[in-house]
Design an enzyme around this catalytic site. Structure first.
Site, PDB file in Angstrom:
ATOM      1  CB  SER A 176      43.085  41.579  38.355  1.00 17.21           C
ATOM      2  OG  SER A 176      42.168  40.918  37.500  1.00 17.21           O
ATOM      3  CE1 TYR A 189      41.121  46.389  36.558  1.00 15.70           C
ATOM      4  CE2 TYR A 189      41.448  44.194  35.619  1.00 15.70           C
ATOM      5  CZ  TYR A 189      41.086  45.011  36.679  1.00 15.70           C
ATOM      6  OH  TYR A 189      40.689  44.436  37.867  1.00 15.70           O
TER       7      TYR A 189
END
Length: 287
Positions: A176, A189
């Site tokens: 990401s 995350y």
């Protein structure tokens, strides 16, 4: 896709439903022509019931690969992915289970090989996130669950898959942009995604001598059910005009991610390993 879609405030329950997403996401562009880049290959794509994973499965099928679709619990979405993959003339096998569990990962790899006859491409795409704006209140269990779903699953699956992979096979890990920009409301995350980048680089160095390539994709904001099921569950307003703050002024569509995975899975990327692609709407990350 060049304009920001009209994305209203909305929320869903995890793990999220592609069918409930408003507006619907684009999975493959009209006019995308397969070129037999993956003919004869077998791919296992995790989290492929919806979002980026579904787009990858469809693109792989159009390029000639058979696809095992691993998913958590969204059976209706998974069945739609199967329909779309089979419409491309490919075989598709659905495997439900929680990939945070090591035994489930091993069984998923084994079932893929048993049903589809092998495993040449592993796409570690499944993952989750929860919003938290204060580390001192982030539950220990959430930290552990995020790592189990996002990072540990990639380790378990790669470990199981590599026992069956040979020269020309490949692993692609979904990371990401948040590994690089570090949003303050997604600390756990973002930490998992940074670990995935490091895992990709080190694993590549370990297996590249066997002719097995390991790469990653680090998407920016992409319109998938994960957004309303996590950001929207925290505050529905968080997904309104999702992605409009990128340099391109819009979020990405899964259809814009699928070709990145095709490239890394194919011989077009034969001289690439340990690398990360950055389809993120123009965000410069220097990584």
């Amino acid at each position: 896709m060049s304009d920001q879609p009209n994305i209203p405030a909305q929320s869903q329950d995890l793990p999220g439903s592609e069918a409930a997403l408003q507006p619907a996401a684009e999975m493959i562009r009209d006019g995308y022509k397969g070129a037999d880049k993956l003919t004869g290959k077998v791919a296992l794509v995790t989290g492929a019931d919806s979002g980026i994973g579904r787009s990858v499965a469809i693109h792989f099928a159009r390029e000639g690969a058979d696809v095992a679709v691993a998913y958590l619990s969204e059976t209706d979405d998974a069945q739609e992915t199967k329909r779309l993959v089979e419409a491309e003339g490919a075989r598709c096998h659905l495997i439900a289970g929680d990939l945070a569990n090591a035994d489930t990962c091993r069984a998923t790899v084994a079932e893929t090989i048993e049903v589809l006859g092998g495993l040449n491409i592993l796409v570690n795409n499944a993952g989750t996130q929860w919003v938290n704006t204060d580390l001192t209140t982030l539950p220990d269990a959430q930290w552990e669950d995020t790592f189990a779903a996002n990072m540990h699953s990639q380790f378990y699956l790669a470990k199981a898959a590599l026992a069956h992979m040979t020269a020309g096979d490949t692993i692609i890990n979904n990371a990401s942009v948040n590994a690089y920009i570090g949003p303050d409301f997604l600390v756990d995350y973002s930490a998992t995604k940074g670990a995935i980048i490091a895992f990709t680089r080190s694993l590549s160095n370990q297996v590249v001598g066997r002719g097995i390539r390991v790469n990653a994709v680090a998407p920016g904001p992409v319109w998938t059910p994960l957004q309303p099921a996590t950001l929207g569950a925290h505050d529905p307003e968080m997904v309104e005009n999702f992605g409009a703050n990128t340099p391109m002024g819009r979020c990405g569509q899964p259809s814009e991610l699928g070709p990145c995975f095709v490239f890394l899975a194919s011989r077009d990327a034969s001289f690439m390993s340990g690398q990360t692609l950055h389809p993120n709407g123009g965000i410069v990350v220097n990584g």
